[in-house]
Design an enzyme around this catalytic site. Sequence first.
Site, PDB file in Angstrom:
ATOM      1  CG  HIS A  84      16.113   5.241  -6.717  1.00 11.64           C
ATOM      2  ND1 HIS A  84      15.569   5.158  -7.964  1.00 11.64           N
ATOM      3  CD2 HIS A  84      17.265   4.529  -6.758  1.00 11.64           C
ATOM      4  CE1 HIS A  84      16.367   4.429  -8.734  1.00 11.64           C
ATOM      5  NE2 HIS A  84      17.402   4.040  -8.023  1.00 11.64           N
TER       6      HIS A  84
ATOM      7  CG  ASP B 170      12.239   5.074   5.841  1.00 13.65           C
ATOM      8  OD1 ASP B 170      11.993   3.916   5.436  1.00 13.65           O
ATOM      9  OD2 ASP B 170      12.596   5.998   5.080  1.00 13.65           O
ATOM     10  CB  VAL B 171      12.573  -0.545   8.594  1.00 12.13           C
ATOM     11  CG1 VAL B 171      13.486  -1.732   8.825  1.00 12.13           C
ATOM     12  CG2 VAL B 171      11.714  -0.264   9.828  1.00 12.13           C
ATOM     13  N   GLY B 172      15.540   0.551   7.059  1.00 10.31           N
ATOM     14  CA  GLY B 172      16.372   0.516   5.851  1.00 10.31           C
ATOM     15  C   GLY B 172      16.163   1.810   5.089  1.00 10.31           C
ATOM     16  N   GLY B 173      16.003   2.891   5.848  1.00  8.65           N
ATOM     17  CA  GLY B 173      15.625   4.196   5.264  1.00  8.65           C
ATOM     18  C   GLY B 173      16.798   4.986   4.718  1.00  8.65           C
ATOM     19  N   GLY B 174      17.962   4.343   4.565  1.00  2.15           N
ATOM     20  CA  GLY B 174      19.113   5.016   3.956  1.00  2.15           C
ATOM     21  C   GLY B 174      19.551   6.207   4.781  1.00  2.15           C
TER      22      GLY B 174
ATOM     23  CG  ASP C   7      20.175   2.049   6.269  1.00  2.00           C
ATOM     24  OD1 ASP C   7      21.293   1.503   6.097  1.00  2.00           O
ATOM     25  OD2 ASP C   7      19.305   2.071   5.390  1.00  2.00           O
TER      26      ASP C   7
ATOM     27  CB  SER D 259      21.527  -5.202  11.606  1.00  2.00           C
ATOM     28  OG  SER D 259      20.845  -6.121  10.774  1.00  2.00           O
TER      29      SER D 259
ATOM     30  CG  HIS E 195      13.427  -4.532  -4.424  1.00  3.20           C
ATOM     31  ND1 HIS E 195      13.329  -3.794  -5.588  1.00  3.20           N
ATOM     32  CD2 HIS E 195      14.274  -3.837  -3.619  1.00  3.20           C
ATOM     33  CE1 HIS E 195      14.074  -2.720  -5.486  1.00  3.20           C
ATOM     34  NE2 HIS E 195      14.653  -2.714  -4.303  1.00  3.20           N
TER      35      HIS E 195
HETATM   36  C1  SAM Z   1      17.884  -0.255  -1.768  1.00  2.00           C
HETATM   37  S1  SAM Z   1      18.355   0.657  -0.367  1.00  2.00           S
HETATM   38  C2  SAM Z   1      16.856   1.522  -0.024  1.00  2.00           C
HETATM   39  C3  SAM Z   1      17.078   2.716   0.828  1.00  2.00           C
HETATM   40  C4  SAM Z   1      15.838   3.579   1.095  1.00  2.00           C
HETATM   41  N1  SAM Z   1      14.776   2.873   1.753  1.00  2.00           N
HETATM   42  C5  SAM Z   1      15.365   4.200  -0.183  1.00  2.00           C
HETATM   43  O1  SAM Z   1      14.268   3.908  -0.635  1.00  2.00           O
HETATM   44  O2  SAM Z   1      16.114   4.988  -0.755  1.00  2.00           O
HETATM   45  C6  SAM Z   1      18.422  -0.577   0.892  1.00  2.00           C
HETATM   46  C7  SAM Z   1      18.849  -0.044   2.246  1.00  2.00           C
HETATM   47  O3  SAM Z   1      18.952  -1.159   3.128  1.00  2.00           O
HETATM   48  C8  SAM Z   1      20.039  -0.896   3.987  1.00  2.00           C
HETATM   49  N2  SAM Z   1      20.481  -2.151   4.609  1.00  2.00           N
HETATM   50  C9  SAM Z   1      21.046  -3.234   4.023  1.00  2.00           C
HETATM   51  N3  SAM Z   1      21.285  -4.193   4.930  1.00  2.00           N
HETATM   52  C10 SAM Z   1      20.852  -3.704   6.123  1.00  2.00           C
HETATM   53  C11 SAM Z   1      20.793  -4.226   7.439  1.00  2.00           C
HETATM   54  N4  SAM Z   1      21.222  -5.460   7.724  1.00  2.00           N
HETATM   55  N5  SAM Z   1      20.270  -3.446   8.417  1.00  2.00           N
HETATM   56  C12 SAM Z   1      19.803  -2.194   8.159  1.00  2.00           C
HETATM   57  N6  SAM Z   1      19.827  -1.640   6.907  1.00  2.00           N
HETATM   58  C13 SAM Z   1      20.344  -2.398   5.910  1.00  2.00           C
HETATM   59  C14 SAM Z   1      21.071  -0.276   3.099  1.00  2.00           C
HETATM   60  O4  SAM Z   1      22.065   0.417   3.827  1.00  2.00           O
HETATM   61  C15 SAM Z   1      20.197   0.635   2.246  1.00  2.00           C
HETATM   62  O5  SAM Z   1      20.082   1.909   2.804  1.00  2.00           O
END
Ligand code: SAM
Length: 355
Positions: free
Chosen positions: A164, A186-190, A211, A238, A257
């Site tokens: 994605h 990029d927060v939660g940037g995988g 992430d 986190s 989301h």
């Molecule tokens: C739906 S994925 C989206 C990843 C990326 N932003 C993308 O668009 O491809 C949600 C991301 O949130 C991360 N995540 C979940 N819980 C987290 C936390 N407590 N702290 C940091 N990252 C977290 C997951 O590891 C994952 O990479």
Amino acid sequence: MKEEAAVGAGRSEVRRLAEMSNLYTPWSLRTAVTLGLPDLIAEGPEGVLGIEELGERSGTDIDALRRLTRHLANLGLFEEVRPDGLRLTELGEALRSSHPAKMAHFLDQGDAFIRSNDAVIPAMADSIRTGGAAWESVFEKNLWESLAADQALSASFDRTMSQHADILGRRLAGTREWTEVGSVVDVGGGSGQLLANILREHAHLKGTVVDLPDTVGRAAEIFDAAGVSDRADVVGRSFFEPLPAGADAYLLVHVLHNWPTGEAAKILRGCAEATGATGKVLVVDQVVDLEGHPAPFVSTQRDLCMLLMVGGQERTAAEFEALGEEAGLRLVSVTSLGPDGNSLLEFESREQRSR
Ligand SMILES: C[S@@+](CC[C@H](N)C(=O)[O-])C[C@H]1O[C@@H](n2cnc3c(N)ncnc32)[C@H](O)[C@@H]1O
């Protein structure tokens, strides 16, 4: 006559309901991809492959394979071009692993995360009864705990997200100028695919991915492949803990989301605090009109997906605005990123506007 017409109408409704509810068809597509049939057919001489050869190359039973390919031909995905020869139609071409829409990846039951994801859907009634994620009733842990406990699943989840992110990163790189921004978190940037795509297009930018530790551990290879390693780094932490402070922009792509309102507001507040009075918070998510009559099909389907997988939800523009308010941010613009419903929402500090 009247009665006959009524029965006829009833029949067409029954047929529609059968088409909507029958699982054989969606599962036939998954099976074709899992067995690699579209790629094998496309690799045949002039894009045509005999059924016997397809059976040999896919390691399948010829008679059973013939029955599957007949159904796929009925669906308009394969066509029979000579006795026993198969070719992909234009629609079937979209099932090749090389197709840019990456549909094949999302159907492949050989992939640990895709298989688990599909295994959750039959437990939908659990989500509707409890209002929480069916993932938890199926696997007895939430998604994030499941990923933390299983390296193969976590690698497969990150790969799926990167598919994605690759598409969205390209769109995001081209949607705004990025000239007023020098640094991005990029927060939660995988594993960094989206950030890599943006940095590759905008040579003045520096970026950091925050992430979970296993996930950011996979970023180095992606940054190297994009040629951006000298401008990109990672923080394995986190996003409920304090974020690296002082960047010009904080990105949240397909993160909010995943969370109910309380947690989503907390994540947004963390970004607002880290960027201070001058920076921006950029959110990419579906912006839906779930109250529309009828609400768009893709939106309602994705909203259910978020409920079942993580107990999250898709949101309207008004709901995003309210989340921003809670986090001390003002929503300044919403820009569509394409027909799939993804939008870029730009927030700035409320202080910034009032100065
Ligand atoms: C739906 S994925 C989206 C990843 C990326 N932003 C993308 O668009 O491809 C949600 C991301 O949130 C991360 N995540 C979940 N819980 C987290 C936390 N407590 N702290 C940091 N990252 C977290 C997951 O590891 C994952 O990479």
